[in-house]
Design a protein around this motif. Sequence first.
Motif, PDB file in Angstrom:
ATOM      1  N   ILE A  39      36.512  33.310  12.318  1.00  0.00           N
ATOM      2  CA  ILE A  39      35.546  32.765  13.569  1.00  0.00           C
ATOM      3  C   ILE A  39      33.949  33.018  13.487  1.00  0.00           C
ATOM      4  O   ILE A  39      33.238  32.341  13.558  1.00  0.00           O
ATOM      5  CB  ILE A  39      36.008  33.201  14.879  1.00  0.00           C
ATOM      6  CG1 ILE A  39      37.224  32.774  15.001  1.00  0.00           C
ATOM      7  CG2 ILE A  39      34.953  33.253  15.896  1.00  0.00           C
ATOM      8  CD1 ILE A  39      38.589  33.605  15.950  1.00  0.00           C
ATOM      9  N   THR A  65      38.813  22.759  14.843  1.00  0.00           N
ATOM     10  CA  THR A  65      38.605  24.129  15.003  1.00  0.00           C
ATOM     11  C   THR A  65      40.126  23.855  13.545  1.00  0.00           C
ATOM     12  O   THR A  65      39.801  24.959  13.272  1.00  0.00           O
ATOM     13  CB  THR A  65      38.576  24.096  16.238  1.00  0.00           C
ATOM     14  OG1 THR A  65      38.011  23.228  17.034  1.00  0.00           O
ATOM     15  CG2 THR A  65      39.032  25.324  16.625  1.00  0.00           C
ATOM     16  N   SER A 111      40.636  37.636  11.705  1.00  0.00           N
ATOM     17  CA  SER A 111      40.336  36.908  12.296  1.00  0.00           C
ATOM     18  C   SER A 111      39.023  36.196  13.257  1.00  0.00           C
ATOM     19  O   SER A 111      38.262  34.971  13.052  1.00  0.00           O
ATOM     20  CB  SER A 111      41.497  35.679  13.053  1.00  0.00           C
ATOM     21  OG  SER A 111      41.965  37.126  14.054  1.00  0.00           O
ATOM     22  N   LEU A 152      32.512  31.379  10.083  1.00  0.00           N
ATOM     23  CA  LEU A 152      32.331  29.985  11.007  1.00  0.00           C
ATOM     24  C   LEU A 152      30.986  29.658  12.032  1.00  0.00           C
ATOM     25  O   LEU A 152      30.278  29.114  11.072  1.00  0.00           O
ATOM     26  CB  LEU A 152      34.054  29.275  11.290  1.00  0.00           C
ATOM     27  CG  LEU A 152      34.579  28.931  10.382  1.00  0.00           C
ATOM     28  CD1 LEU A 152      36.606  28.162  11.487  1.00  0.00           C
ATOM     29  CD2 LEU A 152      34.487  27.675   9.564  1.00  0.00           C
ATOM     30  N   PHE A 164      39.460  26.338  10.446  1.00  0.00           N
ATOM     31  CA  PHE A 164      39.573  27.900  10.979  1.00  0.00           C
ATOM     32  C   PHE A 164      41.068  27.949  10.123  1.00  0.00           C
ATOM     33  O   PHE A 164      41.314  29.055   9.188  1.00  0.00           O
ATOM     34  CB  PHE A 164      40.817  28.027  12.720  1.00  0.00           C
ATOM     35  CG  PHE A 164      41.267  29.628  12.585  1.00  0.00           C
ATOM     36  CD1 PHE A 164      40.449  30.165  13.007  1.00  0.00           C
ATOM     37  CD2 PHE A 164      42.321  29.280  12.822  1.00  0.00           C
ATOM     38  CE1 PHE A 164      40.299  32.030  13.088  1.00  0.00           C
ATOM     39  CE2 PHE A 164      43.348  30.986  12.947  1.00  0.00           C
ATOM     40  CZ  PHE A 164      42.041  32.069  13.328  1.00  0.00           C
ATOM     41  N   SER A 193      40.407  30.876   7.369  1.00  0.00           N
ATOM     42  CA  SER A 193      41.266  32.117   7.010  1.00  0.00           C
ATOM     43  C   SER A 193      42.299  31.908   5.545  1.00  0.00           C
ATOM     44  O   SER A 193      42.381  33.050   5.411  1.00  0.00           O
ATOM     45  CB  SER A 193      42.587  31.938   8.156  1.00  0.00           C
ATOM     46  OG  SER A 193      41.941  31.549   8.801  1.00  0.00           O
TER      47      SER A 193
END
Lengths: 82, 242
Positions: free
Chosen positions: B40, B94, B36, B43, B98, B102
């Motif tokens: 992040i 978000t 993750s 992104l 995300f 992912s």
Amino acid sequence: MDSITSAASVVAAGLAVGLGSIGPGIGQGTASGGAVEGIARQPEAEGKIRGTLLLSLAFMESLTIYGLVVALVLLFANPFAG
Amino acid sequence: MFPLPPFLPLAELEVGKHLYWQIGDFQIHGQVFISSWLVIAALLAVVVAGTRKLERDPRGTQNLLEFLWEYIRNIARDYIGEKAYRDWLPFIGTLFLFIFVSNWGGALVPWKLIQLPSGELGAPTADINTTIALALLVSLAYFYAGLSRKGFRYFEYYVEPTPIMLPFKIVEDFTKPLSLSFRLFGNILADELVVAVLAFLVPLIVPLPVMFLGLFTSAIQALIFATLAAYYIGEAVHEEAH
């Protein structure tokens, strides 16, 4: 885990996915049939109908996925494994 | 519990094996954190690169970001309503980005090249802890949205249209995060498992269509998660016309 628990878990996992697929299967069929009818009646609304259809199909599919989650818990994280 | 042969070419079927990190009294799944953080970082990099030099006529990355922004704005506006959607646009956006990155990252990036001591890198959303955290965030968000907008009048929603609905609405507060988290977790894990099982049976070509189907469903799952979050928030801030 003892053999009777593992046997019961495997049978239950199969049943959870198998039985859990019946309802959503019927529902997805009905929904797709309705969408096809709608497109045939009003071909210009195809884009909108397709978007809604895909979203609702995914909702129905998640019901089967709940069964799958139960099956996976029984197979890989069985709480009765002891 | 059911060890599959170790000669699987690309994907190994490892359910329940994790890279454990010990923090205080807690054991956490390290591989989820690593992947993750990577998501992040990716992104953030794209967003920073796209907003570095803003132009009147968007090109390249800025164009992509503006398209995404409009897409997410439409979701938020459709489900939350014209009045309140601006406050919740970042949250919905978000969540969507995300989960989307992912899911696709877990399917598209060859994680197998990075060796871990135990466990395997993959989509962070294929771990139930991630999805439950996201779903609980949504719960907190809609409670906060309702309470901050309507104060204690928010609880009128529980007895509308009749007080008979009260138990159902209370149960709904628990089933919402449950179904949100299980839906996302189950879909992503199921995709990975189906691909792994097919790749185990026929290692060539045959898993490809299923992989594309997996990409499709994981994109839809991101959309569904964001849509439902927006819908729940919209339900909480909705003003009844008295």
